[in-house]
Design an enzyme around this catalytic site. Structure first.
Site, PDB file in Angstrom:
ATOM      1  N   HIS A   1       0.821  -1.209   0.000  1.00 57.39           N
ATOM      2  CA  HIS A   1       0.000   0.000   0.000  1.00 57.39           C
ATOM      3  C   HIS A   1       0.863   1.270   0.000  1.00 57.39           C
ATOM      4  O   HIS A   1       0.367   2.352   0.328  1.00 57.39           O
ATOM      5  CB  HIS A   1      -0.921   0.023   1.212  1.00 57.39           C
ATOM      6  CG  HIS A   1      -1.847  -1.148   1.304  1.00 57.39           C
ATOM      7  ND1 HIS A   1      -2.832  -1.369   0.384  1.00 57.39           N
ATOM      8  CD2 HIS A   1      -1.923  -2.170   2.202  1.00 57.39           C
ATOM      9  CE1 HIS A   1      -3.505  -2.478   0.709  1.00 57.39           C
ATOM     10  NE2 HIS A   1      -2.962  -2.982   1.804  1.00 57.39           N
TER      11      HIS A   1
ATOM     12  N   HIS B   1      -7.759  -4.410  -1.174  1.00 63.67           N
ATOM     13  CA  HIS B   1      -7.095  -5.652  -1.593  1.00 63.67           C
ATOM     14  C   HIS B   1      -7.900  -6.315  -2.696  1.00 63.67           C
ATOM     15  O   HIS B   1      -7.786  -7.508  -2.932  1.00 63.67           O
ATOM     16  CB  HIS B   1      -6.945  -6.607  -0.407  1.00 63.67           C
ATOM     17  CG  HIS B   1      -6.428  -5.933   0.817  1.00 63.67           C
ATOM     18  ND1 HIS B   1      -7.267  -5.391   1.766  1.00 63.67           N
ATOM     19  CD2 HIS B   1      -5.166  -5.676   1.214  1.00 63.67           C
ATOM     20  CE1 HIS B   1      -6.524  -4.825   2.712  1.00 63.67           C
ATOM     21  NE2 HIS B   1      -5.258  -4.979   2.396  1.00 63.67           N
TER      22      HIS B   1
END
Lengths: 330, 330
Positions: A57, A219
């Site tokens: 991320h 995700h």
């Protein structure tokens, strides 16, 4: 898989090493190589501010380590929670004797590991408070807000928590400010293309060309609907509607806006989205105080964008204005 | 084409509008909507600093407008030079009575249009100096350096020129500092995937899966070789070798390093590249003073990365340390 990687199983290892080399003026590694620490931490007499989460991320989570921001960050494998040990080590690295607040996202693994780390820290005599981010409006209905996941709103939560701690506030005051920040955040993601975990080697979900996934998670968690890809204007309008319908803010409310790319979206497309986002938010009678726009919280090479709107009050405005020094412009 | 756009012919229009809305505390539009101006510009008695270039490279060029950085930026269509009129209007918007320096990249269209704009500005009584960036080592051999294109080294050139102007220096002093900055920069790009101009709708060049283009230009210009995709370690080693062999710096030289993504490369892969870049540069006896890493100069959704190395001296170090305020952390 057209990627700059070495051993697919060493992606996190190599990422953290290269990150710390680039930013050695701001961060260092703890003894535990899965914990990144601000150079000046721990600061005696200041509440320590910690987060942690899966890798992939970037710049979240590690890039937000720094002065008046995060004191220590626990690093997980790609899209996986850090271990309880890493959270515990991050807490210890951040502890300046005034307690530590852990500001993290609402995912099963993180919840479990933070809970265990908190118990371990208690044995060290460190008082820990926690705030769990749940700003992703599409991950559960409003009536089950406690089930919602944390996404890019976490950045506002860290900024507010980090700034509050820098003012010398108590653990309870820091926790309350960060809790208020995330309570006042709502986010949504739209995905146009999937991402690939290097060790898997193929996309971990599909988005058919010509379609988009509205409400996608960080995700690739499924959103609320798949529909034909619309214009940027229509997408932005939908994003604002979903976020603000959930928010229910009175006219005149001042807000901070964060438009983040998910990793493989060109920056100019975020500007294009923002053109409509700004108009739509303003048309609802809200006042945009500031807009953050760029790759703030990504999902490897996912094509897509997120919108976060935080409703402000005087305290939050003051805290947003506190000068920080981390690897990202805040 | 999985993109956030409206009318493909309006991409630049929409990009600039959304950009200015997001950053209205820092920039504004000139009367000419293809010119972005720093809010405080023109500053009386300060040399004006201008650049311009094709769109699609965001945050370049517009994102670097701001205090102690660029005073005005001329905006071209995607991958096309701004018009002479836009360069001229940018010069006028930046003019504080002490002359204007135009710091731009070595492309035929930009050269022609800056030259015309300079003549038009002379008629207004504005003295203009220019510096042409040519840091891309693979775009021509060292013996024909004047043919080389400008790429991400332009960011160092802008930072140095903008900072020098902020110190109150003369036009010639600002020009000389920016010229020195770019003379001391060498860059290389590596492409793993092509980009698509929205109005065309398909990639404007091909990179076969499993291969990479070494020395690729900012618009997909062919590099020096196509070869099988290597590990990040091998790619980084090759990038450093090509840049430093061309540079020929004595041991002990201090350098600034810029690792930029080309638009669709996840940030963690830039960190992975940097792990080896840092080791290789250090192994050659050079001292890395600072590393900038992120999406600083992109090419729409190209997958790839660039490396820029600038050799420092005392003046450049001082100027890099001047505090700026633009939309990117510098």
């Amino acid at each position: 898989m057209q990627r700059f990687i070495n051993d697919p199983d060493q992606v996190v290892e190599d990422t953290v090493k290269g990150f710390v080399k680039a930013h050695s003026d701001i961060v260092r590694l703890a003894e535990n190589p899965r914990v990144v620490v601000a150079r000046q931490a721990p600061v005696a007499g200041k509440v320590g501010v910690v987060t942690g989460g899966g890798s992939g991320h970037e710049p979240a989570f590690i890039g937000y380590t720094g002065r008046s921001m995060l004191d220590a960050v626990a690093v997980g494998e790609l899209f996986s929670s850090p271990t309880a040990k890493s959270f515990h080590d991050a807490i210890r690295a951040a502890d300046g004797g005034k307690g530590v607040v852990v500001l993290y996202g609402n995912y099963a693994g993180d919840n479990m590991n933070v809970k265990m780390a908190t118990k371990l820290a208690a044995k060290d005599g460190i008082e820990v408070a926690t705030v769990v981010a749940n700003d992703d409006v599409c991950s559960a209905p409003a009536s089950e807000r406690e089930k919602r996941r944390g996404v890019a709103g976490e950045i506002f939560m860290w900024k507010v928590g980090g700034a509050k701690a820098a003012t010398g506030a108590s653990l309870e005051e820091v926790r309350a400010a960060a809790q208020k920040a995330i309570d006042r955040c709502r986010s949504i993601g739209v995905g146009l293309g999937p991402c690939t975990l290097p060790a898997v080697g193929h996309p971990n979900f599909r988005i058919e060309p010509g379609t988009m996934e509205v409400g996608i998670g960080h995700h690739g968690e499924p959103g609320v609907r798949v529909e034909p890809l619309k214009t940027a204007e229509e997408v932005a309008r939908d994003m604002v509607k979903i976020v603000l319908d959930d928010h229910g803010l009175p006219e005149g409310t001042e807000v901070a806006v964060l438009v983040s790319g998910l990793g493989a979206t060109p920056l100019n497309e975020l500007y294009i989205l923002n053109d409509t986002i700004e108009s739509e938010i303003s048309a609802r009678g809200l006042k945009i105080r500031e807009t953050w726009i760029g790759n703030y919280f990504t999902s490897l090479g996912m094509v897509g964008a997120t919108l976060t709107v935080m409703a402000l009050d005087d305290e939050l405005k003051t805290l947003l204005d506190v000068e920080t020094r981390c690897t990202i412009l805040l």
